[in-house]
Each structure stands twice: as C-alpha cells, then as structure tokens.
Design an enzyme around this catalytic site. Structure first.
Site, PDB file in Angstrom:
ATOM      1  N   CYS A  70      38.170  86.694  51.346  1.00 33.65           N
ATOM      2  CA  CYS A  70      38.464  86.442  49.922  1.00 33.65           C
ATOM      3  C   CYS A  70      38.295  84.949  49.676  1.00 33.65           C
ATOM      4  O   CYS A  70      37.685  84.257  50.493  1.00 33.65           O
ATOM      5  CB  CYS A  70      39.855  86.944  49.552  1.00 33.65           C
ATOM      6  SG  CYS A  70      41.166  86.023  50.340  1.00 33.65           S
TER       7      CYS A  70
ATOM      8  N   CYS B 170      46.861  80.700  38.168  1.00 34.84           N
ATOM      9  CA  CYS B 170      45.610  80.471  37.430  1.00 34.84           C
ATOM     10  C   CYS B 170      44.458  80.364  38.426  1.00 34.84           C
ATOM     11  O   CYS B 170      43.335  80.781  38.150  1.00 34.84           O
ATOM     12  CB  CYS B 170      45.702  79.204  36.609  1.00 34.84           C
ATOM     13  SG  CYS B 170      46.938  79.311  35.324  1.00 34.84           S
TER      14      CYS B 170
HETATM   15  N1  LIG Z   1      58.839  72.619  40.740  1.00 36.52           N
HETATM   16  C1  LIG Z   1      57.919  71.906  40.072  1.00 36.52           C
HETATM   17  N2  LIG Z   1      58.163  70.612  39.766  1.00 36.52           N
HETATM   18  C2  LIG Z   1      57.266  69.881  39.068  1.00 36.52           C
HETATM   19  N3  LIG Z   1      56.079  70.349  38.667  1.00 36.52           N
HETATM   20  C3  LIG Z   1      55.773  71.618  38.975  1.00 36.52           C
HETATM   21  C4  LIG Z   1      56.676  72.466  39.682  1.00 36.52           C
HETATM   22  N4  LIG Z   1      56.084  73.671  39.842  1.00 36.52           N
HETATM   23  C5  LIG Z   1      54.878  73.584  39.256  1.00 36.52           C
HETATM   24  N5  LIG Z   1      54.688  72.361  38.743  1.00 36.52           N
HETATM   25  C6  LIG Z   1      53.497  71.838  38.054  1.00 36.52           C
HETATM   26  O1  LIG Z   1      53.197  72.653  36.956  1.00 36.52           O
HETATM   27  C7  LIG Z   1      51.808  72.532  36.666  1.00 36.52           C
HETATM   28  C8  LIG Z   1      51.286  73.883  36.298  1.00 36.52           C
HETATM   29  O2  LIG Z   1      49.974  73.717  35.879  1.00 36.52           O
HETATM   30  P1  LIG Z   1      48.900  74.870  35.918  1.00 36.52           P
HETATM   31  O3  LIG Z   1      49.582  76.164  35.734  1.00 36.52           O
HETATM   32  O4  LIG Z   1      47.852  74.533  34.923  1.00 36.52           O
HETATM   33  O5  LIG Z   1      48.385  74.888  37.428  1.00 36.52           O
HETATM   34  P2  LIG Z   1      47.720  73.882  38.467  1.00 36.52           P
HETATM   35  O6  LIG Z   1      48.557  73.982  39.701  1.00 36.52           O
HETATM   36  O7  LIG Z   1      47.500  72.519  37.911  1.00 36.52           O
HETATM   37  O8  LIG Z   1      46.268  74.491  38.666  1.00 36.52           O
HETATM   38  P3  LIG Z   1      45.671  75.652  39.578  1.00 36.52           P
HETATM   39  O9  LIG Z   1      46.669  76.801  39.587  1.00 36.52           O
HETATM   40  O10 LIG Z   1      44.394  75.992  38.914  1.00 36.52           O
HETATM   41  O11 LIG Z   1      45.502  75.015  40.909  1.00 36.52           O
HETATM   42  C9  LIG Z   1      51.134  71.947  37.903  1.00 36.52           C
HETATM   43  O12 LIG Z   1      50.636  70.662  37.607  1.00 36.52           O
HETATM   44  C10 LIG Z   1      52.250  71.909  38.923  1.00 36.52           C
HETATM   45  O13 LIG Z   1      52.169  70.784  39.794  1.00 36.52           O
END
Ligand SMILES: Nc1ncnc2c1ncn2[C@@H]1O[C@H](COP(=O)(O)OP(=O)(O)OP(=O)(O)O)[C@@H](O)[C@H]1O
Length: 400
Positions: A356, A194
């Site tokens: 970028c 995202c």
């Molecule tokens: N292996 C994992 N264990 C626990 N949580 C996870 C894992 N992989 C991803 N996440 C969580 O899933 C969520 C996905 O949220 P989202 O896709 O909205 O992205 P984000 O990381 O909060 O935002 P951005 O990509 O804008 O920085 C995040 O809060 C991330 O920390």
C-alpha cells in the site's frame, strides 16, 4: 481604537448590530487555534483579518509541500518552517496590529490546561480523535467554548461545544461537550487521515472559515449568540457532493452521565489522567505489537525488489491512488473490497506481496489473507509501502 483601524475594519463595523462595540470585543479577545493545517489556516486567516487582538497558534509540525493544496497560509518558500511560525508570518502580513503567539508544541494532557487558561475561546482544527477528546475535556474543565471543525474527502462538520446558552447573565448553563455527542471513540480503522483518504482544499476552507465565523459571532454577540437570545447548540454538516450541501441538526442537551461535563471535576480528572491515546485504541504503531508484524511475514522493499519478477504483487490502495502510480507487476484490489472476501484473491501456491502507500493497510490486508488461509506465511506485506519504495529503490517513483 487607533485611527487607522476605523478604516481597516469599517466594512464589518457598519454591518447591522456589529458597530464599534463589536470591533472592540474582537480587539480585546484572545483566541487559541489548535492545528495550523487545512482547517487552521483559513480560520486563522479570517480571525487575523477581522482584528482578533491576540491569537495563539499551536502546532508542532513543519510545512510540507503536500500541505500547500489546502493549508493556505503556508507557502512554497516556507517549506520546512514550523507551521506556527509560517502562520504567524502570513497573519502579520495581513494585519500587523494583532498579536500572534506561536506555540510550537504538541498539545497534550500536561500542557493543555495552562495553555488554554490564557484564552477566551478555543478552535479545534486538528485531525485526530485523541486530541479532540483532550481539547474538549480541557475546555469543559476551564469553562471555555470550543469551536470544533472536521473535514475529510468531500465532507465536513462544524459544532460549538460547551456553548454558554445564556450569554446575557452569569447563569452557567451550557450546551453539550464533544464526549456527550461521541462518548465512544471511533474504531482506529474507521479513522482516516487526509493523507490516507484525501481531502479537497476547498472543503477544509469552507469549514475553517465557518469556524472563524462562529468565533467572530460568539465574541461580537451576533445572531444566535446575541445576548438576548438563548443559543441553540447545533451540528452543521457539509457535503460538497450532497444535495443539499448543508444540514443542521439540533443537539440534545448535555448527557447527565457524561464523564466530562456530567459530574463536577470530571473533565479535569480526565485531563490529568491523560489516557487519551489508550482511550482511542492505542497508537497506530501498536499494530506492530499485535503479532501481525513478524520477520516471517513482513518484508523490506529490498526483498520485494529481489523477488518481484514472477511474484504476485497485490496493491490494496484505492483505484484512484493506483491510477496515480503503481508497480507494473502489481494488480489492484482496494482494501475494503479485499476484506469482503479475502480468499478470492489468493493465488494457489505462490508467494504474494501485499503493498500500500505507507505500510499500514497492507498489514491489515495481509493479516486478513493469512487468517483466511489459516496463517500461511505465503502472504507477506511490504514494510513502509510505496513510500519506502520511492525512497530506497526508485527515487523516480512518484510519491503523493
Ligand atoms: N495534539 C496536537 N497538538 C498540536 N497540533 C496538532 C495536534 N494534533 C494535530 N495537530 C496539527 O493539526 C494539523 C491538522 O492539519 P491537517 O488535518 O491538514 O493535516 P496534516 O497533518 O498537516 O496533513 P496530512 O494529513 O496530509 O499529512 C496538523 O498541522 C497537525 O500537526
């Protein structure tokens, strides 16, 4: 059930086929949501409001202001809080009667199986392929249904994997798992986050709410999940700009040759091997080890600052990002356009700095330009991109 719950849940209890039994099933259910981000927040909000008795929230990350456009349980005042705690606070404000268990951990192959064991149902609200494969394998290993959501840009998907097909009897016939559908992980360059390619908050909202809806229906035994029905696994796709916006594809049965669900004990072995990062093409930082990053061809923002006058600066972000903010000297050629014909963008005999947002795409672009030129050191990419520029050179430069 406590007296006040009749009032709280009355509107859903009087819905056809829901009744007191439906509410009691939600009340005794234990649901685990992995990821309290764009998908996780709306899903958690509705699960909490509906009265799921115990809800686990897994997320190691902290609330950032850039999350708030879509991660609707978090607030400006809770910037910097662990997302799992922020979500818990919001959910308990909606419904103090439920139990919310925060797990401030990164889900990995060592903790997934013991964690999942205490829950009935898992929601995948994460954003990376390695976690998706891990969650799916762990669900297959433990026989748990998995409600998986995904959203990016204007598009989303919903699928219930490892779905018990005959809910009324004990026969363990199940629908396909994530690996049955996607046996081969996507190429790293095809996976946009995202942060890199954008997403609309309402799109993650639609998919997250649909995940909660599927969980409630599955637990309460409604619609296609009613005990007398044979559930049909489907993949639902959503495109906010599409016409129609929703499409539903009936899925083929499990693949006999699936590494996870096609053989007894396969999924558990995969989790225990824990090879997910390598399976998905290695950590993204591995770009550093491919030889693309060399002292000669990578420069820090300070060097760009010293040499920017008269230099050619090529910004390879999308035109939308370029229109938000850019260096005045920079010209814009989005990465995809550049990769189609890199030679067309090389100024003869002049040093070129490729830039970028974060310093990933610029490495890919600079590599393509150098390859087209026969490995010339004339093309350099800027480490850390515009984010580093805004931190180290010009704090008034807008970062998004
Ligand atoms: N292996 C994992 N264990 C626990 N949580 C996870 C894992 N992989 C991803 N996440 C969580 O899933 C969520 C996905 O949220 P989202 O896709 O909205 O992205 P984000 O990381 O909060 O935002 P951005 O990509 O804008 O920085 C995040 O809060 C991330 O920390």
């Amino acid at each position: 059930m406590p007296l006040e719950d009749y009032k709280r849940y009355g509107r859903q209890m009087i819905s056809e086929n829901f009744g007191l039994p439906g509410q009691l099933r939600l009340r005794s259910a234990r649901v685990l949501v992995v990821g309290a981000g764009g998908l996780g927040c709306p899903a958690l909000q509705y699960l909490a409001a509906a009265g799921i008795g115990m809800i686990g929230v897994v997320d190691p990350d902290q609330v950032d202001i850039s999350n708030l456009q879509r991660q609707v349980l978090h607030t400006t005042a809770r910037e910097g809080w662990p997302k799992a705690l922020s979500a818990k606070a919001a959910m308990e404000a909606i419904n103090p009667a439920i139990q919310v268990i925060p797990h401030i951990i990164f889900l990995n192959s060592s903790n997934a199986l013991p964690l999942f064991a205490s829950y009935d149902l898992i929601l995948d609200c994460t954003d990376n392929p390695q976690t998706r494969y891990l969650i799916s394998d762990a669900c297959v290993a433990l026989g748990k249904p998995l409600i998986s959501g995904a959203a990016i840009r204007y598009d989303g998907q919903l699928c219930v994997y490892n779905l018990p097909l005959r809910l009324a009897d004990s026969e363990d016939e199940r629908g396909p798992c994530y690996r049955c559908l996607w046996p081969v992980p996507p190429k790293q360059e095809e996976v946009g986050t995202c942060e890199e390619v954008g997403v609309l908050g309402t799109v993650t909202g639609v998919i997250g709410v649909l995940q909660a809806q599927a969980a409630i229906q599955l637990l309460a035994g409604l619609g296609p999940y009613a005990p007398e029905e044979k559930a049909v696994p489907t993949l639902l796709t959503y495109s906010a700009l599409g016409n129609p916006m929703f499409r539903s594809l009936k899925l083929r049965p499990r693949r006999k040759d699936c590494l996870a669900c096609g053989r007894e004990g396969g999924a558990r072995e995969l989790v225990e091997e824990g090879d997910y990062v390598a399976f998905c093409g290695g950590a993204r930082e591995d770009l550093e080890e491919t030889g693309r990053r060399t002292g000669e061809t990578r420069v820090e923002v300070q060097e760009l600052q010293r040499r920017r006058e008269g230099a050619v600066i090529l910004d390879v972000r999308s035109k939308e990002e370029f229109s938000i903010c850019h260096l005045p000297e920079a010209s814009n050629v989005p990465l995809k356009t550049l990769l189609r014909d890199p030679l067309a963008y090389i100024p003869p005999g002049r040093d070129m700095y490729v830039l970028c947002k974060l310093g990933n795409d610029s490495q890919v672009a600079a590599h393509a330009l150098r390859t087209a030129l026969g490995n010339s050191a004339q093309v350099k990419d800027v480490v850390g991109g515009l984010r580093a520029w805004s931190k180290e050179i010009d704090i008034t430069f807008p970062m998004y």
